[in-house]
Design a protein around this motif. Structure first.
Motif, mmCIF file in Angstrom:
data_model
loop_
_atom_site.group_PDB
_atom_site.id
_atom_site.type_symbol
_atom_site.label_atom_id
_atom_site.label_comp_id
_atom_site.label_asym_id
_atom_site.label_seq_id
_atom_site.Cartn_x
_atom_site.Cartn_y
_atom_site.Cartn_z
ATOM 1 N N UNK A 214 -12.861 37.359 29.816
ATOM 2 C CA UNK A 214 -12.058 38.421 30.420
ATOM 3 C C UNK A 214 -11.084 39.017 29.407
ATOM 4 N N UNK A 215 -10.500 38.146 28.584
ATOM 5 C CA UNK A 215 -9.572 38.641 27.559
ATOM 6 C C UNK A 215 -10.292 39.535 26.558
ATOM 7 N N UNK A 216 -11.477 39.112 26.122
ATOM 8 C CA UNK A 216 -12.229 39.908 25.143
ATOM 9 C C UNK A 216 -12.587 41.274 25.703
ATOM 10 N N UNK A 217 -13.029 41.295 26.971
ATOM 11 C CA UNK A 217 -13.411 42.585 27.558
ATOM 12 C C UNK A 217 -12.192 43.470 27.813
ATOM 13 N N UNK A 218 -11.054 42.839 28.190
ATOM 14 C CA UNK A 218 -9.872 43.629 28.533
ATOM 15 C C UNK A 218 -9.242 44.272 27.301
ATOM 16 N N UNK A 219 -9.144 43.504 26.190
ATOM 17 C CA UNK A 219 -8.478 44.044 24.988
ATOM 18 C C UNK A 219 -9.477 44.460 23.914
ATOM 19 N N UNK A 220 -10.788 44.320 24.263
ATOM 20 C CA UNK A 220 -11.852 44.713 23.339
ATOM 21 C C UNK A 220 -11.666 44.046 21.975
ATOM 22 N N UNK A 221 -11.650 42.682 22.005
ATOM 23 C CA UNK A 221 -11.472 41.882 20.793
ATOM 24 C C UNK A 221 -12.796 41.243 20.410
ATOM 25 N N UNK A 222 -13.556 41.822 19.477
ATOM 26 C CA UNK A 222 -14.874 41.278 19.118
ATOM 27 C C UNK A 222 -14.809 39.865 18.549
ATOM 28 N N UNK A 223 -13.686 39.486 17.906
ATOM 29 C CA UNK A 223 -13.628 38.162 17.278
ATOM 30 C C UNK A 223 -13.703 37.037 18.314
ATOM 31 N N UNK A 224 -13.348 37.360 19.574
ATOM 32 C CA UNK A 224 -13.443 36.338 20.625
ATOM 33 C C UNK A 224 -14.874 36.121 21.096
ATOM 34 N N UNK A 225 -15.795 36.973 20.720
ATOM 35 C CA UNK A 225 -17.178 36.833 21.160
ATOM 36 C C UNK A 225 -17.782 35.536 20.656
ATOM 37 N N UNK A 226 -17.458 35.159 19.414
ATOM 38 C CA UNK A 226 -18.016 33.924 18.861
ATOM 39 C C UNK A 226 -17.529 32.709 19.662
ATOM 40 N N UNK A 227 -16.228 32.704 20.009
ATOM 41 C CA UNK A 227 -15.695 31.593 20.800
ATOM 42 C C UNK A 227 -16.371 31.548 22.169
ATOM 43 N N UNK A 228 -16.519 32.706 22.776
ATOM 44 C CA UNK A 228 -17.172 32.779 24.084
ATOM 45 C C UNK A 228 -18.593 32.218 24.033
ATOM 46 N N UNK A 229 -19.344 32.601 23.019
ATOM 47 C CA UNK A 229 -20.737 32.138 22.904
ATOM 48 C C UNK A 229 -20.807 30.650 22.626
ATOM 49 N N UNK A 230 -19.865 30.128 21.844
ATOM 50 C CA UNK A 230 -19.858 28.688 21.579
ATOM 51 C C UNK A 230 -19.571 27.902 22.857
ATOM 52 N N UNK A 231 -18.637 28.392 23.648
ATOM 53 C CA UNK A 231 -18.343 27.733 24.926
ATOM 54 C C UNK A 231 -19.546 27.800 25.865
ATOM 55 N N UNK A 232 -20.213 28.959 25.925
ATOM 56 C CA UNK A 232 -21.391 29.106 26.788
ATOM 57 C C UNK A 232 -22.499 28.147 26.363
ATOM 58 N N UNK A 233 -22.653 27.934 25.039
ATOM 59 C CA UNK A 233 -23.710 27.042 24.552
ATOM 60 C C UNK A 233 -23.501 25.601 25.011
ATOM 61 N N UNK A 234 -22.238 25.221 25.273
ATOM 62 C CA UNK A 234 -21.957 23.844 25.698
ATOM 63 C C UNK A 234 -22.229 23.610 27.175
ATOM 64 N N UNK A 235 -22.429 24.680 27.941
ATOM 65 C CA UNK A 235 -22.589 24.534 29.390
ATOM 66 C C UNK A 235 -23.728 23.597 29.802
ATOM 67 N N UNK A 236 -24.949 23.759 29.273
ATOM 68 C CA UNK A 236 -26.040 22.878 29.709
ATOM 69 C C UNK A 236 -25.747 21.409 29.472
ATOM 70 N N UNK A 237 -25.088 21.092 28.364
ATOM 71 C CA UNK A 237 -24.783 19.695 28.055
ATOM 72 C C UNK A 237 -23.792 19.129 29.063
#
Length: 692
Positions: free
Chosen positions: A54-77
């Motif tokens: 939500x923060x990345x989309x609200x302030x349009x911060x591309x650098x947060x995309x990597x953090x978001x994707x890393x967190x998403x990758x941990x979901x299945x585990x």
């Protein structure tokens, strides 16, 4: 920013709030199991994910995309770890290795890859997350659960369904990233998972109940969306979809809050029951002291609203001796019929006991003095466990100076539209009187009932009565408004024995039960079309826990076997505005229909009495008939509309050869309560309010 993008941010904020609310309630849990720890971990991960997104989309911060994707990758585990805890066994070793390597590898790649945006990486991450969650759900459903308890099975089915329901919305986010979808609905996925978990921990509901709630949530969101469209005009497809997603998200948040409130109430009730179970049976002072010392209880709860600071003497015992035990039992859904300290009637020494029933009230007053406050409340509490129309509890009790107990009416508790002649109230008085007779007999006191005069009835007391065997079933008697368990031969044979009494006609043929079910739905619809009747009925229905008098009188959502959302939806549907519209379009009948519940019964019992019999006496026999059915190990639900409608009653009497000189009192649908279904707490006024 487009409407779809704004909706995506709102959904993630709602998801963050819903998960946070659950964790706040969950943190108060005193006893935490390994599953609780794993559940908290996955919720923290999900909150971090939607918060960053939500923060990345609200302030349009591309650098947060990597953090978001890393967190998403941990979901299945994390999901797999939770599934192992629920199943009480390890997942296949190959599956665990694939999940571990995949999650860690994709998370590192998300953080270290040179290009922030990559279609190939988006597809790989989508396959990992969606495929991992689907595989985990499949693992839960394929687990051999015969060795698990019903609560563990419910947890597995609810969690598995929550994961499956979330999958389309998870996939939607990746389809958006690939340019294949205009909406990002991942926040809905988290809300679905939070609701399934909250509903499970609040009521023990399994996947079927969760699925039914979600279907009603979709219906409710659709109704709200159509209302919005009618007010502001139709939007374009993308904007309309965004509106609908946000409305659905808000509905899910409301459901989550309701489930968490139920969970909090259940924990408090459990604490109260634990305190009551651990308390010494006697003396009364020690019992009260133990309950008041319970760390999770407010003393005002036990004392029905009167805290210690309200007592001039600062001593709760003087106030609680007459109220706390029975009223606290009512609050916990306990049994008024089993007082914690056995009451004793005080015998006088100035006159011998007079045997027989001819002595009247004075004979008893010579033999036994008046009851003290605690004994009166205990008797009245048990008498008030008798059924009353819409559970309005119109009966009041007066302990006369001559030793008799009088039955009076609270004139404020009437239903003039549904019961214009007062017949149902008079039956309620008769049932309450019979309940008092049963309670007295358990104390070796026989009772004579005189009707007429200033009181509705006078109950005169006489010594040496034998306890009535039906009294042992008073605490078990309850209305079951849900579907019954599958009938077995024993149920049918037990029901057929009831016909020998002459006032119960038993129908066990499935085809004829189906005919009665159709007649019942038809009759109910005709009755509910009357706006005045519907308004009066709704005034005695408590659809949400926030409703006034939820645990005091009327019919609350729990007693009507409605989930929190079903209760909320029923309140909307039964309202003065929506019901006529639904009825005009033919949508009201399927919403109020109970035919499926009727046809699940082992049988239908048509209860009829002589037409010349007084309503008061009919009420007495009605209560005993209900207890007789309870004694067979069965439960029931009255279908009063069939007797209230002259057309339906005449049709049933003709179809089942009930003589013209008899009146149809009601029809019961009877069966066995499902094994995992719990009996809802009794909804009763405090006994101290019933004594005048």
């Amino acid at each position: 920013m487009s409407a779809a993008e704004s909706a995506a941010i709102v959904l993630n904020v709602l998801a963050f709030a819903g998960a946070g609310a659950f964790l706040m309630f969950h943190a108060d849990e005193r006893r935490r199991s390994p599953v609780d720890t794993r559940l908290s971990a996955i919720f923290l991960l999900l909150m971090a994910l939607v918060g960053v997104r939500a923060t990345r989309w609200a302030i349009e911060a591309p650098f947060l995309q990597r953090v978001e994707e890393a967190l998403a990758a941990a979901l299945p585990l994390f999901a797999l770890a939770l599934a192992e805890g629920l199943m009480r066994r390890h997942a296949p070793s190959l599956m665990k290795r694939v999940f571990l390597i995949g999650s860690v590898g994709v998370a590192l790649l998300a953080l270290l890859r040179p290009n922030a945006v990559s279609m190939e990486f988006t597809v790989m991450l989508g396959v990992l997350v969606a495929g991992g969650l689907a595989a985990t759900a499949l693992l839960l459903f394929l687990r051999d659960r015969r060795s698990l308890s019903p609560s563990e099975n419910a947890a597995i089915s609810a969690m598995g369904l929550g994961l499956l329901a979330a999958l389309p919305f998870v996939a939607g986010d990746f389809l958006y990233a690939a340019g294949l979808s205009p909406w990002r609905a991942g926040g809905i996925a988290l809300l679905l998972f939070v609701y399934a978990t909250a509903r499970l921990t609040a009521t023990g509901a399994g996947g079927t109940a969760v699925l039914a709630d979600l279907a009603l949530a979709v219906f409710g969101a659709g109704v709200a969306f159509m209302t919005l469209v009618a007010l502001v005009g139709p939007p374009d497809l993308v904007t309309g979809g965004a509106w609908l997603l946000v409305i659905f998200g808000i509905v899910l948040v409301i459901l989550i809050v309701q489930a968490l409130r139920e969970r909090d109430t259940a924990l408090g009730r459990q604490e109260l029951l634990t305190a009551l179970a651990d308390a010494p049976p006697a003396p009364l002072d020690a019992f009260i002291d133990h309950v008041l010392a319970s760390p999770m209880l407010q003393r005002a709860t036990v004392l029905e609203g009167a805290g210690l600071h309200d007592r001039a003497d600062g001593n709760p015992r003087s106030h609680a001796r007459g109220r706390a035990c029975t009223d606290a039992a009512a609050a916990a859904g306990g049994e008024h019929a089993r007082p914690f300290v056995r009451p004793r009637c005080r015998r006088t020494t100035d006159a011998p006991a007079q045997a027989g029933h001819g002595g009247g009230a004075h004979g008893m007053s010579d033999a036994m003095a008046t009851f003290d406050e605690y004994e009166r409340i205990t008797l009245v509490a048990e008498a008030n466990l008798a059924p009353s129309v819409h559970n309005i509890q119109p009966t009041r009790f007066r302990f006369a100076p001559d030793g008799a107990i009088e039955i009076h009416e609270d004139a404020r508790r009437r239903i003039p539209v549904g019961d214009p002649t007062g017949a149902d109230n008079r039956k309620s008085f008769g049932a309450a009187a019979e309940g008092l007779v049963l309670a007295l007999a358990a104390r070796n006191i026989s009772a004579g009932i005189e009707t007429g005069g200033d009181a509705i009835a006078r109950i005169t007391l006489h010594p040496e009565a034998a306890p009535d065997p039906l009294r042992t079933h008073v605490s078990k008697r309850a209305t079951w408004r849900g579907a019954f368990d599958r009938p077995i031969t024993r149920d049918v044979k037990a029901l057929e024995k009831l016909a020998a009494g002459g006032d119960m006609t038993v129908v066990t043929d499935p085809a004829r039960i189906a005919e009665i079910a159709t007649l019942y739905d038809d009759t109910s619809l005709v009755t509910l079309r009357d706006g005045a009747y519907r308004a009066e009925l709704v005034s005695w229905m408590r659809f949400t826990r926030g409703a006034k008098n939820w645990s005091r009188d009327g019919l609350n959502a729990e007693a009507m076997a409605l989930s929190p959302f079903e209760g909320f939806a029923a309140g909307v549907v039964m309202g003065p505005l929506l019901f006529p519209v639904l009825n005009a379009f033919g949508a009201a009948r399927p919403l109020i229909a109970e035919g499926a519940k009727v046809t699940s019964a082992a049988g239908v019992v048509l209860f009829h009495r002589p037409a010349s019999e007084s309503d008061f006496d009919t009420g007495r026999r009605f209560y005993r008939a209900w207890l007789e059915i309870t004694a067979l190990g069965l439960c029931l639900c009255p279908m009063s509309a069939l007797a209230d409608s002259q057309t339906a009653a005449t049709e049933l009497k003709r179809a089942y050869d009930i003589a013209d000189d008899r009146k149809l009192v009601t029809a019961f649908r009877v069966g066995r309560r499902p094994p995992n279904a719990k009996q809802t707490p009794r909804v009763r006024l405090p006994a101290s309010e019933l004594i005048v």
